[in-house]
Design an enzyme around this catalytic site. Structure first.
Site, mmCIF file in Angstrom:
data_model
loop_
_atom_site.group_PDB
_atom_site.id
_atom_site.type_symbol
_atom_site.label_atom_id
_atom_site.label_comp_id
_atom_site.label_asym_id
_atom_site.label_seq_id
_atom_site.Cartn_x
_atom_site.Cartn_y
_atom_site.Cartn_z
ATOM 1 N N SER A 424 45.305 -55.678 0.258
ATOM 2 C CA SER A 424 45.064 -54.263 0.573
ATOM 3 C C SER A 424 44.698 -54.098 2.051
ATOM 4 O O SER A 424 44.077 -54.991 2.638
ATOM 5 C CB SER A 424 43.902 -53.785 -0.316
ATOM 6 N N PRO A 425 45.040 -52.970 2.649
ATOM 7 C CA PRO A 425 44.678 -52.785 4.058
ATOM 8 C C PRO A 425 43.159 -52.856 4.245
ATOM 9 O O PRO A 425 42.417 -52.219 3.498
ATOM 10 C CB PRO A 425 45.170 -51.370 4.382
ATOM 11 N N GLN A 502 50.192 -49.980 7.626
ATOM 12 C CA GLN A 502 49.582 -48.718 7.183
ATOM 13 C C GLN A 502 49.277 -47.883 8.415
ATOM 14 O O GLN A 502 48.478 -48.290 9.270
ATOM 15 C CB GLN A 502 48.289 -48.980 6.404
ATOM 16 N N TYR A 583 40.173 -39.333 6.292
ATOM 17 C CA TYR A 583 40.768 -39.373 7.625
ATOM 18 C C TYR A 583 41.636 -38.122 7.830
ATOM 19 O O TYR A 583 41.646 -37.234 6.962
ATOM 20 C CB TYR A 583 41.543 -40.679 7.826
ATOM 21 N N ARG A 631 48.826 -43.407 0.527
ATOM 22 C CA ARG A 631 47.497 -43.645 -0.061
ATOM 23 C C ARG A 631 46.741 -42.328 -0.171
ATOM 24 O O ARG A 631 46.617 -41.577 0.796
ATOM 25 C CB ARG A 631 46.705 -44.653 0.770
ATOM 26 N N ARG A 725 38.521 -56.760 -1.123
ATOM 27 C CA ARG A 725 37.402 -57.685 -0.835
ATOM 28 C C ARG A 725 37.616 -59.089 -1.373
ATOM 29 O O ARG A 725 37.275 -60.060 -0.680
ATOM 30 C CB ARG A 725 36.093 -57.073 -1.327
#
Ligand SMILES: Cc1cc2nc3c(=O)[nH]c(=O)nc-3n(C[C@H](O)[C@H](O)[C@H](O)COP(=O)(O)OP(=O)(O)OC[C@H]3O[C@@H](n4cnc5c(N)ncnc54)[C@H](O)[C@@H]3O)c2cc1C
Ligand SMILES: Cc1cc2nc3c(=O)[nH]c(=O)nc-3n(C[C@H](O)[C@H](O)[C@H](O)COP(=O)(O)O)c2cc1C
Length: 774
Positions: A424-425, A502, A583, A631, A725
C-alpha cells in the site's frame, strides 16, 4: 437472600437453578406469565462449546439437555437450482419448549419456586427481594421502567422475519434462497427433535410489503411461505405457535445494547440478564448461549465474592465487567452475520455464482475465516480453492493443492498481477526536492522482492505546493521523472512485481512538518500557501487555505496531467488517484470540508465534479492499456461527513468515468473523527462498493495475515488487498505469509532461494510444536 427472577425463559430459569444449587439457603422464585408447557418459538441451536460450559455449571441439567439434543455437522445451501453442502460445523439443536421444561423440572427438584401465569408489572411488587433478576426478554418492562439508569439503545433492523416450524426433518443446517419478482427470501432451517424443524423466513422490508405480507394474517403468511419453499418442504407443512402475536407475525429484529445492567430501586438490586440486557441476531444463533453465560457468570461472581446481601454491589459490577467483553464480541459477529442477510438480496444473490455465494455466506460473521473452514472441512475448502484458482485463470490439477486465493493472478486492462497483494502507498517523508533517493530505492526495492503483485510508492505530489511535507516525493520535473524511471526498472527487474504511482495533492493538509517533528503541525519556516475546496483549516492552528478559484482548478488539473505523462514515461504499470484522507480532491468530496455554493459544492454531482474532471484528464493521457484506481475515504467517521452509502455513489461516478478499481480507505478528513478500528475494519466498504457498485475494489486496513487476505478475496469482498504497516515490519510479507500457510510453491527471488527451504522447515517445525503443546 431473597431472589426473584422475572421471566421464566432460559436466563431466569437457569440462573434460578444455578443459584439454588450453589446455596440452598437462598429463597428463589421465578415468575413467568406463560403456562408451564406453553411457549413461543421452535428449536434453538447451540455450539458444542456451550454444552461444555453447562456441564461444568450443572452436570445434571446438562446431561438431560445433551440427551435431548440433535447433533449435526453439515450446512447445506439451496441456491439458484443447486444444492451445496459442507461438513464439520458441529451444531446442536433443541426445542425451546423441551429446553425450558428440563430447566423447569430441575428448578423444582432443587426447590426453586416457579410461579406461572403471572404478568409482572414492576419490580416493586417484590419489596422483600434482595435481588431482582430482570430476565423478562427483549421487551423487558423492568428495563423500560428504569430506562434512564439502564440506557437501552435499541436499533430496529430493516429485515422482516417469521419464526415457524416444519413437520419435516432436515439432516443439515439448511439455508434456502428463493427469488421472487419483488426480491429475495431466505429460510434458515434446522431440526430440533424427532419430528420437527425450525423454519425461519427472512426478507427485506421492500420485498415484504411488495408481496402484501403486511396485510396477511398468520395463516396467509404460512400459505405464502409454503408455496415459495414448496420444493424444499416437499409436501411438509409450516406451523406457527406465535398465537400471542397479533397480525401477520412477521417481526423486525431489535438490536439492543444497554449502558448499564444494574440499578438499586431503593429496596432491591435489579439486574438485567439475557435478552433484557442484550440481543444477538439469530443469524449466528447465540441468544440462548448469551443468556446461559450470563447466568453462569453471575453465580460464579457470588461464589467468588460471597453469597450474602453485602456482596451484591460488588458482584453485580464484576458480572457486568466480565460479561460485557464476551457479549460485545458475540454481538459484533452477530451484527456482521445479520447485515449479510440484510444486504444479500441487493448485494450478492443476483450476481454471485453459487460457489462463491456459499463461501461468502459461511464467512458472513467474519469469525470463521479461510483457515477455520479448512479445519472444519478440508475437502470442501480445497475444492473451493480449485474453483477459485480456475476462475482466476490458473490450470489446476484435481490431485494438487490449488494456489490460495490471495496468490491467484488478477487481470485488469493489459496488466496481469501475479497475485492479489499490494504494498500500500506509504509516505516516508525522506525526499529532498521531491526526489527519489537511495532510501527509496532500498526501501521499495526490498518490497519489490517480497512477493507482492504490485508495489506502490508513497503519495507522489504533482507540484511543490502539493506536498504534505518538504520530505514528500514529487513528479513535477524531469529530474524526478529520471529517478522514478530508475525505481520502476528496479521493481521490474527484482521479480514479478508491477510498479504503481499514486498521484496526489495535499490541499489544506500541506505545508506541515515531517511526522517525527510534529505530525500535521504547520511548518514554522519555508511553508507555502494552501488551497482546498473551502477555506477551512485542518487543525485550529493550521493556516487557513484559500478556497480554490477556477484558475486554481485549471492549474492543479494541468499539474496532474503533466505528472501523469511523466509517470507514463517511466514505464510504471498502474496509476492511483488519491481522493482520500482529507487531501485536496478528498476535500471536494466531503461535506465536512466542502461548503462551496457554486457548481463544485452541495450535491453529490457538484462535490464530485472537480475530482472527476481531474480523473478524466489523467485518464486521457495515461496509456489506454494500463489501469487507474481511485482511493476514497469511504467513511468520514464524523457526524455530517460521508458514509459508506455516499462513497458508493462516488465509486459509481468514478467507474462511469473509467476507473478500473476503487481503493477503499477511510477517515483522516476531520480531526473530530471517531473511527471504529478492528481487524479488517474497512473491508465492508470494499465489499459494498464491489458488490453493489459493480466495480473491482482494493481492501485495505488492518489486514495482517494470509488468512485475512484469503478470506477477503475468496469471499469476493474485494479483488485485491493492500497491506501497509505489515510491509514496514516485513518487506517479504507475501513470501513469509505463503510459507506460514504451508504453500511452498511460491516463487522467491533466485538470489534468496537457499533460505527458502530452511525458513519453511522452521515454520513447519514450530507449528507442529505449538499444536503438540495444545
Ligand atoms: C427467530 C429467532 C430464532 C432464534 N434462534 C436462536 C438459536 O438458534 N439459538 C439461540 O441461542 N438463540 C436463538 N434465539 C434467541 C433466543 O430465543 C433468546 O436469546 C433467548 O431466549 C433469551 O433468553 P431470555 O431468557 O433472556 O429471554 P426469553 O427467552 O425471551 O424469555 C423471557 C421470558 O420472560 C417472560 N416474560 C416477559 N415479560 C414478562 C412479565 N412482565 N411477567 C412475567 N413474565 C414475563 C416471557 O414470557 C419469556 O418466557 C432466537 C430468537 C429468535 C427471535
Ligand atoms: C507511514 C504511513 C504512510 C502512509 N502514507 C500513505 C500515502 O502516502 N498514501 C495513502 O493513500 N495512504 C497512506 N497511508 C495509509 C496506508 O496506505 C493504509 O491505508 C493504512 O496504513 C491502513 O493499512 P494497514 O492497516 O495495512 O497499515 C500511510 C500509512 C502509513 C502507516
Amino acid at each position: 437472600m431473597r431472589i426473584v427472577c422475572i421471566g421464566g425463559g432460559p436466563a431466569g430459569l437457569y440462573f434460578g437453578l444455578l443459584m439454588k444449587l450453589r446455596n440452598p439457603e437462598h429463597s428463589i422464585t421465578v415468575i413467568e406469565r406463560n403456562k408451564p408447557y406453553d411457549t413461543f418459538g421452535w428449536g434453538v441451536v447451540f455450539s458444542d462449546a456451550m454444552m461444555q460450559a453447562m456441564r461444568v455449571a450443572d452436570p445434571i441439567s446438562a446431561a438431560e439437555i445433551a440427551d435431548a439434543f440433535n447433533h449435526w455437522d453439515d450446512i447445506e445451501l439451496v441456491f439458484k437450482g443447486r444444492r451445496q453442502r459442507t461438513t464439520g460445523h458441529g451444531f446442536i439443536g433443541i426445542g425451546r419448549k423441551r429446553l425450558l421444561n428440563i430447566l423447569q423440572r430441575r428448578c423444582e427438584q432443587l426447590g426453586v419456586e416457579l410461579v406461572f401465569e403471572r404478568e409482572v408489572e414492576s419490580d416493586l411488587e417484590f419489596l422483600d427481594a434482595d435481588l431482582v433478576i430482570a430476565a423478562d426478554g427483549v421487551n423487558s418492562k423492568i428495563r423500560e421502567r428504569y430506562s434512564t439508569a439502564f440506557k437501552p439503545d435499541i436499533v430496529v433492523r430493516p429485515n422482516r422475519y417469521i419464526w415457524l416450524g416444519a413437520d419435516k426433518l432436515f439432516d443439515a443446517f439448511t439455508f434456502d434462497f428463493r427469488r421472487t419478482q419483488h426480491g429475495w427470501f431466505q429460510a434458515h432451517i434446522y431440526r430440533f427433535d424427532n419430528t420437527t424443524s425450525t423454519f425461519i423466513i427472512e426478507t427485506a422490508e421492500t420485498t415484504f410489503s411488495a408481496h402484501g405480507l403486511d396485510k396477511l394474517d398468520q395463516q396467509g403468511s404460512i400459505d405464502f411461505c409454503e408455496k415459495l419453499f414448496a420444493e424444499t418442504l416437499d409436501g411438509a407443512k409450516l406451523m406457527s405457535n406465535a398465537r400471542h402475536l397479533r397480525g401477520s407475525a412477521w417481526l423486525n429484529f431489535n438490536r439492543l445494547i444497554c449502558g448499564s445492567w444494574s440499578h438499586f430501586n431503593g429496596k432491591s438490586h435489579v439486574v438485567l440478564m439475557g435478552d433484557a440486557a442484550h440481543t444477538a441476531h439469530f443469524a449466528i444463533g447465540s441468544g440462548t448461549k448469551l443468556a446461559f453465560d450470563d447466568a453462569i457468570e453471575l453465580t460464579r461472581q457470588f461464589d467468588a465474592l460471597g453469597h450474602g446481601r453485602q456482596s451484591i454491589d460488588a458482584v453485580l459490577s464484576a458480572y457486568e465487567d466480565v460479561r460485557r467483553v464476551d457479549v460485545a464480541r458475540i454481538q459484533n459477529a452477530a451484527r456482521n452475520a445479520m447485515e449479510w442477510f440484510e444486504v444479500v438480496g441487493r448485494r450478492y444473490a443476483d450476481t454471485m455464482e453459487p460457489e462463491q455465494f456459499f463461501y461468502s455466506m459461511l464467512t458472513r460473521s467474519q469469525r470463521i475465516s479461510h483457515e477455520n473452514l479448512r479445519l472444519r472441512d478440508p475437502t470442501w475448502l480445497e475444492g473451493y480453492e480449485r474453483w477459485f484458482a480456475r476462475r482466476s485463470g490458473l490450470d489446476v490439477a484435481d490431485n494438487l493443492r490449488a494456489t490460495p486465493p490471495m496468490l491467484t493472478p488478477f487481470h485488469v486492462r493489459s496488466v496481469r498481477l501475479a497475485n492479489r497483494i499490494i504494498v500500500s502507498p506509504m509516505a516516508m517523508y525522506s525526499a529532498t526536492d521531491g526526489l527519489i533517493n537511495d532510501f527509496h530505492i532500498a526501501h521499495l526495492g526490498a518490497r519489490a522482492m517480497g512477493g507482492a503483485g504490485l508495489v506502490f510508492a508513497e503519495m507522489t505530489c504533482v507540484s511543490p505546493d502539493a506536498r504534505i511535507t518538504p520530505g514528500c516525493l514529487g513528479l513535477w520535473n524531469d529530474a524526478q521523472a529520471d529517478q522514478w524511471r530508475r525505481l520502476v526498472s528496479l521493481i521490474h527487474a527484482a521479480g514479478h512485481a508491477k510498479a504503481g504511482v499514486q498521484l496526489g495533492h495535499a490541499g489544506r493538509k500541506g505545508s506541515t512538518k515531517v511526522p517525527w517533528e510534529g505530525a500535521d503541525q504547520p511548518l514554522e519556516r519555508g511553508g507555502w500557501d494552501l488551497i482546498s475546496a473551502s477555506a477551512i483549516p485542518y487543525l485550529p492552528n493550521s493556516p487557513v487555505p484559500r478556497a480554490m478559484t477556477r484558475a486554481d482548478m485549471d492549474r492543479v488539473r494541468d499539474d496532474f496531467v503533466s505528472a501523469t505523462k511523466r509517470a507514463a514515461a517511466t514505464g510504471a504499470d498502474w496509476l492511483e488517484l488519491h481522493c482520500a484522507h482529507g487531501y485536496l480532491l478528498s476535500s471536494f468530496l466531503s461535506p465536512l470540508t466542502n461548503i462551496r455554493d457554486d457548481d463544485y459544492g452541495g450535491s453529490f454531482e457538484n462535490r464530485a465534479r472537480y475530482p472527476l474532471e481531474v480523473f478524466r484528464a489523467i485518464r486521457a493521457v495515461w496509456p489506454e492499456e494500463k489501469p487507474i484506481s481511485v482511493r476514497l475515504s469511504c467513511h468520514d467517521w464524523t457526524p455530517g461527513g460521508n458514509m459508506p452509502d455516499d462513497a458508493l455513489v462516488f465509486a459509481r461516478m468514478f467507474k462511469e468515468a473509467g476507473a478500473d478499481l476503487i481503493d477503499c480507505s477511510s477517515g483522516q478528513v476531520s480531526k473530530a473523527e471517531r473511527p471504529i478500528y478492528g481487524r479488517l475494519f474497512q473491508t465492508p466498504f470494499a465489499d459494498q462498493i464491489r458488490n453493489e457498485g459493480g466495480v473491482a475494489t482494493i481492501a485495505v486496513g488492518a489486514i495482517s495475515e494470509a488468512d485475512h487476505a484469503n478470506s477477503i478475496v475468496a469471499a469476493g469482498r474485494a479483488d485485491l488487498c493492500a497491506i501497509a504497516r505489515p510491509h514496514l515490519a516485513d518487506s517479504a510479507w507475501t513470501l513469509h505469509e505463503a510459507a506460514r500457510i504451508g504453500f511452498n510453491t511460491v516463487t522467491w527471488p533466485k538470489q534468496y532461494l537457499s533460505a527458502k527451504m530452511q525458513y519453511e522447515t522452521n515454520l513447519a517445525r514450530s507449528a507442529a510444536l505449538t499444536s503438540g503443546a495444545k
